[in-house]
Enzyme design. Structure first.
Site, PDB file in Angstrom:
ATOM      1  N   CYS A 101     -13.458  30.339   7.158  1.00 21.34           N
ATOM      2  CA  CYS A 101     -13.895  30.222   9.482  1.00 21.34           C
ATOM      3  C   CYS A 101     -14.255  31.815   9.235  1.00 21.34           C
ATOM      4  O   CYS A 101     -15.031  31.987  10.275  1.00 21.34           O
ATOM      5  CB  CYS A 101     -12.162  30.568   9.521  1.00 21.34           C
ATOM      6  SG  CYS A 101     -11.371  32.015   8.891  1.00 21.34           S
ATOM      7  N   CYS A 133      -4.240  32.904   7.766  1.00 23.60           N
ATOM      8  CA  CYS A 133      -4.716  33.582   8.360  1.00 23.60           C
ATOM      9  C   CYS A 133      -3.542  34.765   7.889  1.00 23.60           C
ATOM     10  O   CYS A 133      -3.742  35.703   7.729  1.00 23.60           O
ATOM     11  CB  CYS A 133      -4.593  33.786  10.051  1.00 23.60           C
ATOM     12  SG  CYS A 133      -5.724  32.595  10.863  1.00 23.60           S
TER      13      CYS A 133
END
Lengths: 140, 229
Positions: free
Chosen positions: A37, A107
């Site tokens: 990402c 994350c």
């Protein structure tokens, strides 16, 4: 997909954003990234050489709200813990606390990696073997 | 999701029973429409799986197949054939969009060859070599610079200096992106024309270049947003 209140809170009021002196013997720096990402996260710790307690923790993250919230939470959690205790933090703890949806689990992985990288850097600086329990010779 | 099968494996046409390639949308014998193909995207167009793809041939085949799949042609067909024409159209469009775009094509080909890239792998713990320290340092540094410029701009409203440095940063990021794209094309050829060892090295290089590209793409996006704001 909406962010949980806790993510929004950390995103709007991130804790412990900042920089510690990278060259200091007591500071460990972890810089990690998620190539899928394009997020990049830096987490730094300042460890008391006597007690091995993490006295300061700072982060700077360029990425989505979940990445910022995960690193913000990570700094809150590791502050006041010993290095060994900090290593016990798992990404799943972060997922639970922030109620991260499956697509944002990476994350939390990034935040856990950042903690490990920062501690690893500190251990290296202070001559502690990667897997050995942290036992730095106290200042002479 | 895509199934990787040997596209040369023949299957029988549902209508005339003559063996056909499982990737073709129409039977070469009786010309009847077939259920969605099971081979790779290249085979849908009857093209060799290449990174240095003949784009003219892709374009030609796409238009030819699109015309053959047009709903008007299936107005009086059976329900199954109608259904297949829609499913085949969706597949054809996906295949075309993926192969036409050089980056999507590279990712697609690498995935066919087992590379673990793309959003669906973002939850996995990454191979540490995927985020080399020097790349992270560089990207972090560029992000810091960009943030400083943004803040300077917020403070000084329409400070022409801040706007100028942002434009320069944008140019710089775009230049770095172009560099990555050039490097990718060099690896295409190495991958296609080299031996096994070279092929493996090129594949690794391409994965690294695509990773770098995602970081740079985010920077370009952020700086463009700032300039537009």
């Amino acid at each position: 997909m909406a962010y949980s209140d806790k993510v929004v809170d950390h995103y709007n009021n991130p804790r412990n954003v900042g920089t510690l002196d990278k060259s200091s013997q007591e500071v460990g720096t972890g810089l990690v990234g998620a190539p899928e990402c394009g997020d990049v996260m830096r987490l730094q710790i300042k460890v008391n050489p006597e007690t091995q307690v993490i006295e300061e923790a700072k982060f700077k993250t360029f990425g989505c709200g979940s990445a910022i919230a995960s690193s913000s939470l990570a700094t809150e959690w590791i502050k006041g813990r010993t290095v060994e205790d900090a290593l016990a933090i798992k990404n799943t703890d972060i997922v639970k606390e922030l109620a991260l949806p499956p697509v944002k689990i990476h994350c939390s992985v990034l935040a856990e990696d950042a903690i490990r990288a920062a501690i690893g850097d500190w251990k290296k600086k202070n001559g502690v073997a990667e897997n050995a329990p942290a036992a730095v010779e106290s200042a002479k | 999701m895509l199934k990787i099968v040997d596209s040369a494996v023949p299957v029988a046409c549902w209508s005339c029973s003559v063996a056909r390639n499982a990737s073709t949308l129409f039977c070469p014998n009786c010309s009847k429409i077939q259920p969605p193909a099971t081979g790779d995207y290249f085979a849908v167009f009857g093209l060799q799986p290449r990174l240095n793809l003949d784009l003219d041939a892709l374009e030609r085949e796409f238009h030819r197949l699109s015309r053959r799949l047009h709903p008007d042609r299936f107005a009086r067909a059976s329900d199954s054939e109608k259904e297949w024409s829609l499913a085949d159209t969706a597949l054809l469009n996906d295949a075309y969009r993926t192969l036409k775009d050089p980056l999507k094509r590279t990712e697609y080909v690498l995935k066919l060859h087992g590379a673990e890239i793309g959003e669906e792998h973002s939850g996995n713990r990454q191979d540490p070599s995927r985020a080399p320290a020097d790349l992270l340092e560089e990207v972090f540094e560029l992000n810091m610079q960009l943030e400083e410029m943004r803040m300077a701009r917020q403070m000084g409203d329409d400070d022409p200096e801040a706007a100028k440095s942002l434009s320069e940063a944008k140019q710089k990021f775009e230049g770095l992106l172009e560099e990555v794209d050039r490097d990718l094309r060099v690896q295409w050829t190495a991958w296609e024309e080299g031996g096994d060892a070279q092929r493996q090295a090129a594949q690794k290089q391409m994965v690294a270049l695509l990773d770098r590209r995602r970081y740079l793409r985010n920077l370009v996006r952020d700086v463009t947003e700032t300039l537009g704001a």
